[in-house]
Design an enzyme around this catalytic site. Structure first.
Site, PDB file in Angstrom:
ATOM      1  N   LYS A 126      90.980  81.557  35.846  1.00  0.00           N
ATOM      2  CA  LYS A 126      90.269  81.008  36.864  1.00  0.00           C
ATOM      3  C   LYS A 126      88.956  81.893  37.538  1.00  0.00           C
ATOM      4  CE  LYS A 126      93.532  77.982  36.975  1.00  0.00           C
ATOM      5  NZ  LYS A 126      93.636  76.776  37.267  1.00  0.00           N
TER       6      LYS A 126
HETATM    7  C1  PLP Z   1      95.400  76.162  37.170  1.00  0.00           C
HETATM    8  C2  PLP Z   1      95.442  74.970  37.989  1.00  0.00           C
HETATM    9  C3  PLP Z   1      96.322  74.825  38.940  1.00  0.00           C
HETATM   10  C4  PLP Z   1      97.806  75.575  39.020  1.00  0.00           C
HETATM   11  O1  PLP Z   1      97.673  76.848  39.145  1.00  0.00           O
HETATM   12  P1  PLP Z   1      98.696  78.031  38.760  1.00  0.00           P
HETATM   13  O2  PLP Z   1      98.163  79.214  39.782  1.00  0.00           O
HETATM   14  O3  PLP Z   1      98.500  78.334  37.414  1.00  0.00           O
HETATM   15  O4  PLP Z   1      99.853  77.562  39.349  1.00  0.00           O
HETATM   16  C5  PLP Z   1      96.772  73.567  39.795  1.00  0.00           C
HETATM   17  N1  PLP Z   1      95.462  72.808  39.681  1.00  0.00           N
HETATM   18  C6  PLP Z   1      94.552  72.774  39.009  1.00  0.00           C
HETATM   19  C7  PLP Z   1      93.525  71.935  39.032  1.00  0.00           C
HETATM   20  C8  PLP Z   1      94.201  74.243  38.152  1.00  0.00           C
HETATM   21  O5  PLP Z   1      93.630  74.064  37.238  1.00  0.00           O
END
Ligand code: PLP
Length: 383
Positions: free
Chosen positions: A183
């Site tokens: 992210k």
């Molecule tokens: C990465 C992601 C998640 C989950 O995030 P985590 O921190 O890995 O649990 C949820 N929704 C979207 C759209 C994502 O890209």
């Protein structure tokens, strides 16, 4: 051909951040404590959120929200199938029913138009997804949710730093961010639950730490109050201070990361404009600041005479890493089997699911890296 592999994503961790993590490790308090509290305060100030609770992941945030709202058997939750599968998993694990909204063919986002036909008298929650760093068109979605008195929670995993109509995502309503390493900012693993409802925030704070009426760390006692009692059974979803301090360093650099991502994305868009078989996502026309979390293109498989998967394989042979965000949830094994009636009903989602591909995009990339990717794409398509 490039002689080193270019991954599709790579976190930017500074020496100062490594040093800050080391200081926490040496400090004697490494789990949830003063750094987590500071990260919550700094993050909520950054996005203008009335309150924030740091968590070990965005998935945890979704689980806690469903638990806090008491969503379970008989309840429906609307979300796109074009999302990370964790949302759908949490809905199903609560015994509730996921109802999938189709997405716009060129932004991969579900707007009010796609969400509206999914609403029934069983709908309890709508989870719009801000996709790839772009903002979903929230005004019509908020009006729709208000009309039907349905709760909204925005999946902001891609949207740290994204703005919608001059406000950061997180400033309004309930939002869940992710700090997974791909992210825009990372804590290794981590998430942030932001909301403007103090009761909901208090419930999330309680549920994230065993259901105790206190946080993992009590500022007044400089530790955890040993007398804390369970008020209702909860989970163990708190963020450690080792992770939070990394998040503080990352957050201070988020705007620089976004500026760099924007420059790289602009270069991709210029260079790819002349490649007929490649269609980047389009940028919505309403007012927003794109955080360029991902650079997603669609392969015109007919024109290219090859599948998306072979396209990715060929790029890999040329040292270019790629990803898929996402394989539609309802097309994956478990959901194909258990929700088979959904297959074929989400045309834009399914069309994109078979054609999307995320190209390398991360702040440490050079303009030459972007050029290498486009050169490799042209080579693959000319084969
Ligand atoms: C990465 C992601 C998640 C989950 O995030 P985590 O921190 O890995 O649990 C949820 N929704 C979207 C759209 C994502 O890209």
């Amino acid at each position: 051909m490039r002689n080193s592999f270019l991954p599709f994503s790579k976190p930017s961790i500074s020496e100062e951040e490594i040093e800050a993590v080391a200081r926490v490790l040496r400090s004697g308090w490494i789990t949830t404590g003063p750094k987590s509290a500071e990260f919550e305060e700094t993050f909520s100030r950054y996005c203008g959120a009335p309150g924030a609770v740091a968590l070990c992941s965005a998935t945890a945030g979704m689980h806690l929200l469903l638990e806090a709202l008491g969503i379970g058997p008989g309840d429906e939750v609307i979300t796109p199938s074009m999302t990370w599968v964790s949302t759908v998993n949490m809905i199903v694990l609560r015994g509730a029913t996921p109802v999938f909204a189709d997405v716009d063919r060129d932004t991969l986002m579900a707007g009010a138009e796609q969400i509206k036909p999914c609403i029934t008298e069983r709908t309890r929650l709508i989870v719009p997804v801000h996709f790839a760093g772009a903002a979903a068109d929230m005004d019509p979605i908020r009006r729709l949710a208000a009309e039907h008195a349905v709760m909204l929670a925005e999946d902001a995993a891609h949207a740290a730093g994204t703005e919608y109509k001059k406000k950061k995502i997180g400033a309004v309503g309930t939002t869940i961010f992710s700090f997974h390493p791909i992210k825009n900012i990372t804590t290794g693993e981590g998430g942030m639950f932001c909301a403007d409802d103090p009761e909901l925030l208090a419930a999330i704070r309680r549920l994230k730490f065993h259901g105790l009426g206190v946080d993992a760390y009590d500022r007044n006692s400089q530790g955890r109050s040993p007398q804390a009692e369970v008020l209702a059974p909860g989970f163990k979803y708190n963020l450690t201070d080792m992770a939070a301090v990394l998040g503080l360093g990352q957050l201070a650099r988020l705007d620089d990361f976004i500026a760099r991502r924007t420059a790289l994305a602009t270069h991709y868009r210029e260079l790819l404009a002349e490649v007929d078989e490649i269609m980047p996502l389009s940028v919505p026309a309403y007012e927003m600041r794109h955080a360029w979390h991902l650079f997603i293109v669609r392969l015109d498989t007919d024109r290219a005479g090859m599948s998306r998967n072979s396209f990715m394989e060929e790029l890999k042979k040329r040292n270019i890493g790629t990803g898929i965000h996402f394989l539609a949830a309802h097309t994956q094994k478990y959901y194909r089997d258990t929700l088979s009636h959904v297959l074929g009903t989400l045309p834009n989602t399914e069309w994109n699911s078979a054609r999307i591909c995320s190209l390398p995009l991360f702040p440490a990339m050079s303009m030459e890296d972007v050029e290498d990717v486009v050169k490799a794409i042209k080579e693959v398509l000319a084969k």
